[in-house]
Enzyme design. Structure first.
Site, mmCIF file in Angstrom:
data_model
loop_
_atom_site.group_PDB
_atom_site.id
_atom_site.type_symbol
_atom_site.label_atom_id
_atom_site.label_comp_id
_atom_site.label_asym_id
_atom_site.label_seq_id
_atom_site.Cartn_x
_atom_site.Cartn_y
_atom_site.Cartn_z
ATOM 1 N NE ARG A 40 28.345 -25.592 28.931
ATOM 2 C CZ ARG A 40 28.091 -27.157 28.524
ATOM 3 N NH1 ARG A 40 27.511 -26.972 27.777
ATOM 4 N NH2 ARG A 40 29.300 -27.299 28.196
ATOM 5 C CE LYS A 73 19.374 -2.700 33.602
ATOM 6 N NZ LYS A 73 21.013 -2.288 33.095
ATOM 7 C CE1 TYR A 96 19.919 -0.831 27.172
ATOM 8 C CE2 TYR A 96 20.104 -2.971 26.080
ATOM 9 C CZ TYR A 96 20.766 -2.382 26.849
ATOM 10 O OH TYR A 96 22.134 -2.238 27.127
ATOM 11 C CG ASP A 151 13.322 -5.780 28.112
ATOM 12 O OD1 ASP A 151 12.998 -6.000 29.533
ATOM 13 O OD2 ASP A 151 14.108 -5.783 27.141
#
Ligand SMILES: Cc1ncc(COP(=O)(O)O)c(C=O)c1O
Length: 370
Positions: A44, A192, A96, A167
């Site tokens: 992490r 996507k 979105y 975005d």
């Protein structure tokens, strides 16, 4: 090698060094801890070669330093939830839904003031930005496919010291590189088109500022939003074909948009590639292509539009976009989209790489039957 075209960058970047006996592809590193050496070796905190390879490729494509996240929303949350209390944000009124809800939550918690604007209205966006800390641009917007005029928005934002986040999920770096237009950070739902096969969730942020990159990487550590190794490997593998997928899918989208706009059961087509589209001039000026998503209004009720989605046989009735397979859905089925003014009979079609004749045969058959 410097100065490669993006079609070559997607193939050549994010690979191990060319040393004797080295593999051509990065390893899938499946380990959270690493043997102690000099630093704090924990996945992490330190990331891994698999994650860094994906980041190197996306960074090379967008022209900045990339930080990968577990999903598009995790990347957006790293930005939005990382703002100081009292921040003023300018954000699209129609975009979105997940991102709109993220901003709305900050307002509900009393942490942020959000000015919602029509992000395609440059005058309104600039006017709302006078005391803003951040401007969130989505372009083209999901699902109305409005294109923002980025350069004047960026110029106005920088005059008042605001940071511009874009975005760019619908466009991909093959269509536009927002950092070249002056944006500070570009974001993708890598779920996507970047990954392109509808088989994973991932997000990514890219910036040219080393300080900003460091701050975003720290947010990722604090919130544990690291993507998985398998996801990074698959996303990088998908990215290798981004250019050819985009070429085919955009050509298909252009043909379908033209055919849909002549269809008697379609009252409106939104696709910036159509010369009649209100955003055609802007997209032509700013972009190298018109994307792979079309939105169109079925001439009829929401039920009529749902029936089209139920009738397609090659195209799939499912949410999401940017994959090799074409997907269709009625967006106003979602409360957030309906509240944003998405027409009830609007269908969003994510165009894939199937044969154009088969796609049109499927769509026209689905539109023909009542
Ligand atoms: C424009 C846009 N941004 C962000 C997201 C969120 O991405 P993810 O589903 O990977 O969290 C989506 C998802 O559809 C999207 O369309």
């Amino acid at each position: 090698m410097d100065g490669l075209q993006p079609e070559s960058v997607v193939v050549a970047s994010g690979r191990p060094a060319r040393t004797a006996d080295a593999p051509l592809n990065p390893p899938i590193v499946l380990s959270a801890p690493f043997h102690h050496g000099m630093d704090n070796r924990y996945l992490r905190v330190e990331s891994s070669e698999t994650i860094r390879s994906f980041e190197a490729a996306v960074g090379a494509l967008e022209g900045g330093e990339a930080i990968a996240f577990a999903s598009g929303m995790a990347a957006a949350a790293a930005v939005v939830e990382g703002q100081p209390t009292g921040s003023v944000a300018v954000a699209p009124a129609a975009a979105y839904g997940g991102i709109s809800l993220l901003f709305a939550e900050q307002v509900r918690l009393g942490r942020m003031t959000v000015r919602e604007v029509d992000i395609t209205d440059t005058t309104a966006t600039v006017a709302a930005s006078t005391d803003a800390d951040l401007i969130w641009v989505e372009s083209p917007t999901n699902p109305l496919l409005g294109v923002a005029d980025m350069p004047p928005i960026v110029e106005a934002a920088h005059t008042v010291g605001a940071t511009v986040y874009v975005d760019s999920t619908f466009n991909t770096p093959l269509v536009v590189r927002p950092l070249d237009l002056g944006a500070d950070v570009v974001m993708h739902a890598a779920t996507k088109a970047l990954a392109g096969h509808s088989d994973l969730l991932m997000g990514v942020l890219v910036t040219r500022s080393p300080e900003r990159a460091e701050a975003l990487r720290t947010r990722r550590i604090r919130t544990g939003a690291m993507p998985g190794a398998l996801e990074c490997y698959l996303a990088l593998r998908g990215l290798r074909t981004l250019a050819v997928r985009m070429e085919r899918a955009q050509a298909n989208a252009m043909r379908l948009a033209a055919k849909l706009s002549e269809h008697p059961r379609v009252s409106r087509v939104r696709y910036p590639g159509l010369p009649s589209d209100p955003f055609h001039e802007r997209a032509t000026r700013l972009h190298r292509g018109y994307g792979t998503v079309i939105s169109f209004d079925v001439d009829g009720s929401a039920e009529d539009a749902e029936a089209v989605c139920e009738r397609v046989e090659l195209i799939t009735h499912a949410t999401s976009l940017g994959g090799v397979e074409s997907l269709i859905e009625r967006r106003a089925r979602y409360e957030t989209d309906a509240a944003q003014g998405t027409p009830p009979s609007l269908l969003r079609l994510s165009v894939g790489i199937e044969h154009i004749d088969d796609l049109w045969a499927d769509l026209s058959r689905a539109l023909a039957r009542r």
